[in-house]
Design a protein around this motif. Sequence first.
Motif, PDB file in Angstrom:
ATOM      1  N   PRO A  81      58.444  88.489  18.467  1.00  0.00           N
ATOM      2  CA  PRO A  81      58.493  87.309  19.098  1.00  0.00           C
ATOM      3  C   PRO A  81      58.009  87.088  20.536  1.00  0.00           C
ATOM      4  N   ARG A  82      56.962  86.375  20.793  1.00  0.00           N
ATOM      5  CA  ARG A  82      57.266  86.156  22.308  1.00  0.00           C
ATOM      6  C   ARG A  82      56.639  84.997  22.902  1.00  0.00           C
ATOM      7  N   GLY A  83      57.939  84.022  23.251  1.00  0.00           N
ATOM      8  CA  GLY A  83      56.599  83.359  23.990  1.00  0.00           C
ATOM      9  C   GLY A  83      56.214  81.704  22.963  1.00  0.00           C
ATOM     10  N   SER A  84      57.153  81.551  22.246  1.00  0.00           N
ATOM     11  CA  SER A  84      56.684  81.012  21.034  1.00  0.00           C
ATOM     12  C   SER A  84      56.934  79.486  21.344  1.00  0.00           C
ATOM     13  N   PHE A  85      56.640  78.552  21.163  1.00  0.00           N
ATOM     14  CA  PHE A  85      56.833  77.607  21.575  1.00  0.00           C
ATOM     15  C   PHE A  85      56.795  76.500  23.350  1.00  0.00           C
ATOM     16  N   ASP A  86      56.615  77.947  23.784  1.00  0.00           N
ATOM     17  CA  ASP A  86      56.663  78.112  25.343  1.00  0.00           C
ATOM     18  C   ASP A  86      55.603  78.665  25.988  1.00  0.00           C
TER      19      ASP A  86
END
Length: 328
Positions: free
Chosen positions: A168-173
Amino acid sequence: MARLRTALPVLVLAAVGTGWLVFAVGSAWGALVLVTHAALGTALLVGATVVLGAGRFERSAVPQVALAVALITTSILGLAHAIAGVESIGGRAVLVTHIELGMLSLVIMIWWALRNRSRESVVDSSRRALLHPARLVGLALLIRGGTEGLVRALSLPGSERRRTGSYPRGSFDPGSMPMTMWLRDERPDIDVADWTLTVRGPTTSRSWTYEELAALNDGIRATLDCTSGWFATQDWGGVLLDRLVPDTEGGRSLVVRSATGYQRRFPIDDVGHLMLATRVGGEPLRSGHGHPLRLVAPNRRGFWWVKWVVEIEIEDRPWWWQSPFPLR
Ligand code: HEM
């Protein structure tokens, strides 16, 4: 050893084949492909270690030693990524090195197979028993299953992995979502004032301005899973493709083209599952994420999510009429 001599090429080919499948498959099937790849890779790690452990190598065994070393290194890199979340070594992406070494193993394996047609083995009988391919893969599944249990029980980095091996990298961001490019693709310089999207149907063709598309408010939550090893789930805003492509009569596939010339061809039935995004997380897309317009293709790996889209065309060719992976 005769069994291994016949099975090794099959195991290496299967490991390489399932490796590329892990890349290609974004759907739930991906998990099964990854487990198969993990079992084959771990089996090759055990097999190669046993062969190398036999020791006593003459000059003629150089291809065998080279193959064993290449397979062991490839597998260790794969496991380091899968278990410990090691993503780069010396500034180089672990998965990229893993794939290069995996392909090199294939080349060395061909050299070994050609040189090894008639030679006797250097491994003693007890080790030979272990090298029976089915036993090897079965043992590998046990080993990898056990370590995966440990990874989850101890919440090691690998427990965050998705079914494709991505982290995961930057979910919802969106601000911390990586901006990666496929091979030689480059970020184009686009001025939205001069930019349009052209949609060519079987009988009609129409162009859309950025303002017209940005005013549309469809939305879906979807996960972008990049083959470089990261994924991000986002709320994407824009327009569902079937709003812009009302007529697909007689078409067999639709081509989504980028300003860079990069393109992907989809089955015509996918028109109902695809969206063109102008926003992510409620913000306009950043240039590196594909501004002014990016394709959102749920359950497909990132290289299908065409960025900087300028054209959609319905064609009478089958969707598979393209290279499995983009060549640019
Ligand atoms: C002889 C060739 C290869 C061997 C022995 C090998 C071995 C492995 C092993 C042992 C793993 C760890 C999997 C796990 O335990 O979860 C792995 C992961 C992986 N391999 Fe390979 N591999 C090979 C070639 C390839 C190729 C050619 C590709 C892609 C084109 C590839 C892509 C991957 C990917 C994406 C992962 C997932 C990483 C993760 O789960 O974190 N592999 N490989």
